[in-house]
Design an enzyme around this catalytic site. Sequence first.
Site, PDB file in Angstrom:
ATOM      1  N   TRP A  19       0.812  -1.215   0.000  1.00  0.00           N
ATOM      2  CA  TRP A  19       0.000   0.000   0.000  1.00  0.00           C
ATOM      3  C   TRP A  19       0.839   1.254   0.000  1.00  0.00           C
ATOM      4  O   TRP A  19       0.485   2.252  -0.625  1.00  0.00           O
ATOM      5  CB  TRP A  19      -1.047  -0.023   1.122  1.00  0.00           C
ATOM      6  CG  TRP A  19      -2.128  -0.990   0.758  1.00  0.00           C
ATOM      7  CD1 TRP A  19      -2.385  -2.200   1.334  1.00  0.00           C
ATOM      8  CD2 TRP A  19      -3.059  -0.876  -0.342  1.00  0.00           C
ATOM      9  NE1 TRP A  19      -3.408  -2.831   0.667  1.00  0.00           N
ATOM     10  CE2 TRP A  19      -3.851  -2.047  -0.361  1.00  0.00           C
ATOM     11  CE3 TRP A  19      -3.292   0.089  -1.309  1.00  0.00           C
ATOM     12  CZ2 TRP A  19      -4.862  -2.269  -1.308  1.00  0.00           C
ATOM     13  CZ3 TRP A  19      -4.302  -0.120  -2.256  1.00  0.00           C
ATOM     14  CH2 TRP A  19      -5.067  -1.288  -2.247  1.00  0.00           C
TER      15      TRP A  19
ATOM     16  N   ASP B 114      -1.973   6.660   6.899  1.00  0.00           N
ATOM     17  CA  ASP B 114      -3.016   5.778   6.379  1.00  0.00           C
ATOM     18  C   ASP B 114      -3.237   4.687   7.428  1.00  0.00           C
ATOM     19  O   ASP B 114      -2.393   3.814   7.616  1.00  0.00           O
ATOM     20  CB  ASP B 114      -2.557   5.175   5.043  1.00  0.00           C
ATOM     21  CG  ASP B 114      -3.555   4.156   4.492  1.00  0.00           C
ATOM     22  OD1 ASP B 114      -4.542   3.836   5.174  1.00  0.00           O
ATOM     23  OD2 ASP B 114      -3.329   3.671   3.363  1.00  0.00           O
TER      24      ASP B 114
ATOM     25  N   LYS C  89     -12.520  -2.386   6.831  1.00  0.00           N
ATOM     26  CA  LYS C  89     -11.768  -3.374   7.606  1.00  0.00           C
ATOM     27  C   LYS C  89     -12.404  -3.512   8.999  1.00  0.00           C
ATOM     28  O   LYS C  89     -12.907  -4.558   9.357  1.00  0.00           O
ATOM     29  CB  LYS C  89     -10.302  -2.963   7.756  1.00  0.00           C
ATOM     30  CG  LYS C  89      -9.562  -2.768   6.452  1.00  0.00           C
ATOM     31  CD  LYS C  89      -9.370  -4.083   5.703  1.00  0.00           C
ATOM     32  CE  LYS C  89      -8.432  -3.962   4.519  1.00  0.00           C
ATOM     33  NZ  LYS C  89      -8.940  -3.156   3.406  1.00  0.00           N
TER      34      LYS C  89
HETATM   35  C1  LIG Z   1      -3.644   0.130   4.198  1.00  0.00           C
HETATM   36  C2  LIG Z   1      -4.507   0.330   2.990  1.00  0.00           C
HETATM   37  N1  LIG Z   1      -4.499   1.521   2.383  1.00  0.00           N
HETATM   38  C3  LIG Z   1      -5.270   1.748   1.303  1.00  0.00           C
HETATM   39  C4  LIG Z   1      -6.079   0.775   0.756  1.00  0.00           C
HETATM   40  C5  LIG Z   1      -6.926   1.093  -0.449  1.00  0.00           C
HETATM   41  O1  LIG Z   1      -8.187   1.427  -0.034  1.00  0.00           O
HETATM   42  P1  LIG Z   1      -9.442   1.746  -0.978  1.00  0.00           P
HETATM   43  O2  LIG Z   1      -9.715   0.508  -1.767  1.00  0.00           O
HETATM   44  O3  LIG Z   1     -10.515   2.094  -0.022  1.00  0.00           O
HETATM   45  O4  LIG Z   1      -9.062   2.897  -1.849  1.00  0.00           O
HETATM   46  C6  LIG Z   1      -6.112  -0.494   1.359  1.00  0.00           C
HETATM   47  C7  LIG Z   1      -6.975  -1.562   0.815  1.00  0.00           C
HETATM   48  O5  LIG Z   1      -7.102  -2.626   1.334  1.00  0.00           O
HETATM   49  C8  LIG Z   1      -5.317  -0.717   2.508  1.00  0.00           C
HETATM   50  O6  LIG Z   1      -5.325  -1.904   3.139  1.00  0.00           O
END
Ligand SMILES: Cc1ncc(COP(=O)(O)O)c(C=O)c1O
Length: 349
Positions: free
Chosen positions: A90, A160, A184
Amino acid sequence: MPETVLAQVQQAIVEVPEVGLSILGISHRSDWFAAVVEEAESNIRTLLGLPQDFHVLFLQGGATQQFSMVPMTLLRGSEHPAEYIDSGYWSRKVIQEARREGPIKTLWSGEACRYSRLPTDEELTFSPDAPYLHYVANETVEGLQFHRVLGRDDVPRICDMSSDFLSKPCDADKFSVIYAHAQKNIGPAGVTVVLVRDAVARQASDDLPSFLNYRRHIEARSNLNTPPVFAIYVVLLVTRWLLNDIGGLANMAGINRLKAQQLYAALDEAEGFYQGWANKADRSNMNVAFTLPDERLQQAFFEQSRALGFSGLEGHRAIGGVRASIYNALSLPAVEQLTQFMHDFRRRH
Ligand SMILES: Cc1ncc(COP(=O)(O)O)c(C=O)c1O
């Protein structure tokens, strides 16, 4: 989702008792929905002990939109690079997006170790001139979690927290922006909680599209365009559950620690049969990633666990292997059943 929340959602799909309408048909302009947003915000403030200068926003676009909104607000036109930590799948995505908006510096990368560990303090040197530091609190794919706050107090910290938000207390006062999508720990996909300090929001340029401007969302009280009413309502129910049934984030963290300890003990006792992905000191309490000795055994593990009713154990396609995601709502008995299955499987194979 916690079972008590699911039961309330089931009822709300048919009829929210105090309104007499399905949650799927209630207007986002209603007083009832304004009260939902207000209480969800207030619960998040209470759970985290949030300082007053934070705004609590319920936005769309996922965590991915925040990858861009943060640098659009704080990095455009900056002569100094923002600092990022490349700690996993990520983080890499975050960095790709930030690069479009301005100069960035990757302080540390886990690429060489295939993202199997996080940096130590000795490996990180933070600059006082950076417009901000960004990192991912819990790398969902690799199962790596920072168990400390990084950075300097005189540089805004942006985090994040998508995969560990509200799973434990957090030092919110040390951050300038915290964002976490709901899907989550706190609700269904479709809403992202963004905690943003007033000083950050004030830096948003008028040139930004309204949808990408924190100030516009603050003014509109998370109702700039049609918000995901259902998703935000479920977030409210989950925050009530955390406050009233669990008794706050310290209790939630205790339960999550117990679940993680059980699973990691099953890995450590396995004499190499199960190999944890993450360096021990950086193990995540949310995502436990591991491999088996070969592909044949791994497939057998998936098939047999599926037959017993376990689901979602396949690792992310980026690294393969097995991943047990043990978010807030997953109960301790569910983890006990999985560890029992892991012991049995190992004995049989
Ligand atoms: C730590 C983290 N950041 C960002 C994301 C991406 O999120 P989204 O699909 O809501 O844009 C995820 C997706 O699982 C994630 O686990």
